[in-house]
Design an enzyme around this catalytic site. Structure first.
Site, PDB file in Angstrom:
ATOM      1  CG  HIS A 132      -5.252  18.782 -37.976  1.00 19.72           C
ATOM      2  ND1 HIS A 132      -5.991  17.668 -38.255  1.00 19.72           N
ATOM      3  CD2 HIS A 132      -4.061  18.323 -37.481  1.00 19.72           C
ATOM      4  CE1 HIS A 132      -5.313  16.574 -37.945  1.00 19.72           C
ATOM      5  NE2 HIS A 132      -4.132  16.944 -37.481  1.00 19.72           N
TER       6      HIS A 132
ATOM      7  CB  SER B 239     -17.244  44.145 -54.128  1.00 21.37           C
ATOM      8  OG  SER B 239     -18.608  44.399 -53.852  1.00 21.37           O
TER       9      SER B 239
ATOM     10  CE  LYS C 239     -14.821  41.291 -50.220  1.00 25.38           C
ATOM     11  NZ  LYS C 239     -16.068  40.554 -50.257  1.00 25.38           N
TER      12      LYS C 239
ATOM     13  CD  GLU D  51     -12.722  33.657 -54.494  1.00 23.17           C
ATOM     14  OE1 GLU D  51     -13.614  34.073 -55.254  1.00 23.17           O
ATOM     15  OE2 GLU D  51     -12.514  34.162 -53.377  1.00 23.17           O
TER      16      GLU D  51
END
Ligand code: ARG
Length: 457
Positions: free
Chosen positions: A156, A278, A284, A291
Site C-alpha cells: 500500500h 525545467s 529541477k 515518465e
C-alpha cells in the site's frame, strides 16, 4: 497510381480513395521480408519446373540487386505504388523484363503479406528478446552489488517489512524473465509458413510448400489450412500482448524509479544523462525518461486492443480490414524496443543511495512483525503478540520513537515476555538476515538465487 490489377476496370480510382487504400507509406518497411519471400517463391517455382532455370535466376538476381539498391539508397520506395508488393514486382519487371511478370505465379498478395508480417514479427521477437536479455543482465549486476543494501519493503506504499535492494530488483528480474519466456512460446506457435496458401484456396500449380517453408526457416513446415493461413494474425496479437506485459512491467518499474527519485525518498539519483531540466524552475531535475516509458505503455496497449477489435468481425478469409494490422503494430514494436533500451541505460547509470535506503528502513516500524514474532518464540500466542506490539507502535508514534528506542522497562510494561535480547531480535540486520525462507531477502539465500539467475541467463 501504379497498380497490379487494372484489367477489369474502366475508370481510374478516385485520387483520395486511392490514397486511403494504399499502404506503401507504412508497409515499405517490409521490403526485406517481401524480397526474401519472393526469392524463396521463385526458387521453388524454378525447382518445380513452373519457371525455367533462367527465369528463376534472373528473378532472384534482380531481387537481390533491388534489395541492395534500396539499402544503398540507389532506389527509393515512393508512394506512386499501392503497396510494397506492387513496388517490388513492378520495379523488378522494369529491370528484368518478361520474367518479372511470372514471379506472382501461384501466389496472391494475401499469402504474400501474411508471410511478410510473420517474417517481420519473427525478427522483432528476436530483437525484443535480445533487449530484454540486456535489461536482465543490468538488473542482475545491480543485484549482485546490493545483497546487503537494506531498504523498506512496501505494501500500500506504506513501509511494511525490511528487504534488500537485491531482493526488490529480483522481482523485476522474474517479470522480465517471464516476458522472455512468453516470446519463446509465441515463436514456437508461429513457426509455420503461409506461402502457397494463395488468395485463400491454395492453387492448382504443383507448388512445393515444404521447400519454401524450409528455405524461409519455418521449422513447423507449411500452414495446414489455406484459409486460416491468409487470415491468421493471432501471432501478432500474441506479440502485442507480450509487449503490453513488458510495458506494464517497465511502467511499474518506472513508477518506482520516479518515487525513489523524488525529493521525499531520494533512494536513487538519476544520472544527468537520463534526466531533464525545467525551463522555468532552475532547481529541477526531472525523471522524464521514466515518465515517458510509463506514458508510452498506454500506446502499446492501444495497439493490442486495436488489432483485437479489427480482427473480431472479419469473415474468412482475407478482408482489407487486415491491412490495419500494420501501423499500430509497427509503432508498438518500435515503442517497446526504445523503452527497454532507454530504461536500461537509465538503470545502468543510476546511483542508489544505500545510506538513505537504510535510514528509511529503520523508520516506519518495519520491524514490528519481527517484534511480534519474538514474543511468539517466547510462548505468547501470535494474536496477543500482534496486539501488544500494536500498542508499542502507538506509543512510538506518539513519542516520535522507533521500537528500538524504547527502554526495556517500556517493553515490559506491555509484556513480561520481553527481555534484553529484544534489541538484537528487532535490529534491522537481524530482520533482514534471518529472513531465509526460499525466495526471501536474507542475503545468504539471495546469493543462491542470484547464482540461479546467472545460469538462467
Ligand atoms: N496491403 C495489403 C495488406 O496489408 C496487402 C494485401 C492486399 N490483398 C488484397 N486482396 N487486396 O493487407
Amino acid at each position: 497510381m501504379a497498380q497490379l490489377w487494372g484489367g477489369r476496370f474502366q475508370g481510374a480510382t478516385d485520387r483520395s480513395a486511392y490514397e486511403f487504400n494504399a499502404s506503401i507509406r507504412f508497409d515499405q518497411r517490409l521490403y526485406k521480408e517481401d524480397i526474401e519471400g519472393s526469392i524463396a517463391h521463385a526458387a521453388m517455382l524454378g525447382r518445380q519446373g513452373i519457371l525455367s532455370a533462367s527465369e528463376r535466376d534472373s528473378i532472384i538476381e534482380g531481387l537481390k540487386q533491388l534489395k541492395s539498391d534500396i539499402e544503398s539508397g540507389a532506389v527509393s520506395i515512393t508512394d506512386e505504388y499501392e503497396d510494397i508488393h506492387s513496388f517490388v514486382e513492378s520495379v523488378l519487371t522494369e529491370r528484368i523484363g518478361e520474367a518479372g511478370k511470372k514471379l506472382h505465379t501461384g501466389r496472391s498478395r494475401n499469402d504474400q503479406v501474411a508471410l511478410d508480417m510473420k517474417l517481420y514479427t519473427r525478427n522483432q521477437l528476436k530483437i525484443t528478446d535480445q533487449a530484454l536479455k540486456e535489461l536482465l543482465q543490468t538488473i542482475l549486476s545491480i543485484m549482485e552489488e546490493h545483497t546487503e543494501t537494506y531498504m523498506p519493503g512496501f505494501t500500500h506504499l506504506q513501509k511494511a517489512q525490511p528487504v534488500t535492494l537485491a531482493h526488490h530488483l529480483g522481482a523485476y528480474f522474474e517479470m522480465f524473465y517471464r516476458d522472455r519466456d512468453r516470446l519463446k512460446d509465441i515463436e514456437k506457435r508461429m513457426n509455420t509458413c503461409p506461402l502457397g496458401a494463395g488468395a485463400l484456396a491454395g492453387t492448382t500449380y504443383d507448388l512445393d510448400r515444404d521447400y519454401t517453408a524450409e528455405l524461409l526457416l519455418f521449422d513447423g513446415g507449411p500452414t495446414r489450412n489455406s484459409m486460416d493461413s491468409v487470415s491468421d494474425r493471432d501471432y501478432l496479437i500474441e506479440f502485442l500482448s507480450a509487449l503490453s506485459l513488458i510495458m506494464m512491467h517497465l511502467s511499474r518499474f518506472s513508477e518506482e524509479v520516479i518515487i525513489w527519485n523524488s525529493n521525499e525518498y531520494r533512494f536513487v539519483e538519476i544520472d544527468d544523462r537520463y534526466a531533464t531540466g525545467s525551463s522555468i524552475m532552475p532547481q529541477k531535475k526531472n525523471p522524464d525518461i521514466a515518465e515517458l516509458v510509463r506514458g508510452k505503455t498506454g500506446r502499446v496497449y492501444g495497439a493490442l486492443v486495436s488489432l483485437l477489435t479489427t480482427m473480431k468481425g472479419i469473415p474468412l478469409a482475407y478482408d482489407k480490414d487486415m491491412q490495419e494490422d500494420k501501423e499500430l503494430s509497427f509503432d508498438a514494436m518500435d515503442t517497446a524496443r526504445n523503452c527497454i533500451r532507454e530504461f536500461c541505460g537509465m538503470l545502468q547509470t543510476m546511483k542508489f543511495r544505500k545510506d538513505l535506503m537504510e535510514e528509511s528502513a529503520k523508520k516506519g516500524f518495519t520491524n514490528a512483525t519481527d517484534a511480534a514474532d519474538y514474543l511468539v518464540k517466547k510462548g505468547v500466542p501470535f494474536r496477543d503478540a500482534h496486539s501488544i506490539v500494536g500498542r508499542l507502535v502507538l506509543k512510538g508514534i506518539e513519542e516520535g520513537k522507533a521500537l528500538d528506542d524504547l527502554t526495556l522497562e517500556e517493553f515490559r510494561k506491555e509484556s513480561g515476555a520481553f527481555e534484553e535480547d529484544i534489541y538484537e531480535a528487532i535490529s534491522l540486520k537481524t530482520c533482514v538476515e534471518k529472513r531465509l525462507t526460499f525466495g526471501a531477502p536474507g542475503p545468504e539465500r539471495m546469493r543462491e538465487v542470484i547464482d540461479v539467475y546467472r545460469k538462467m541467463l
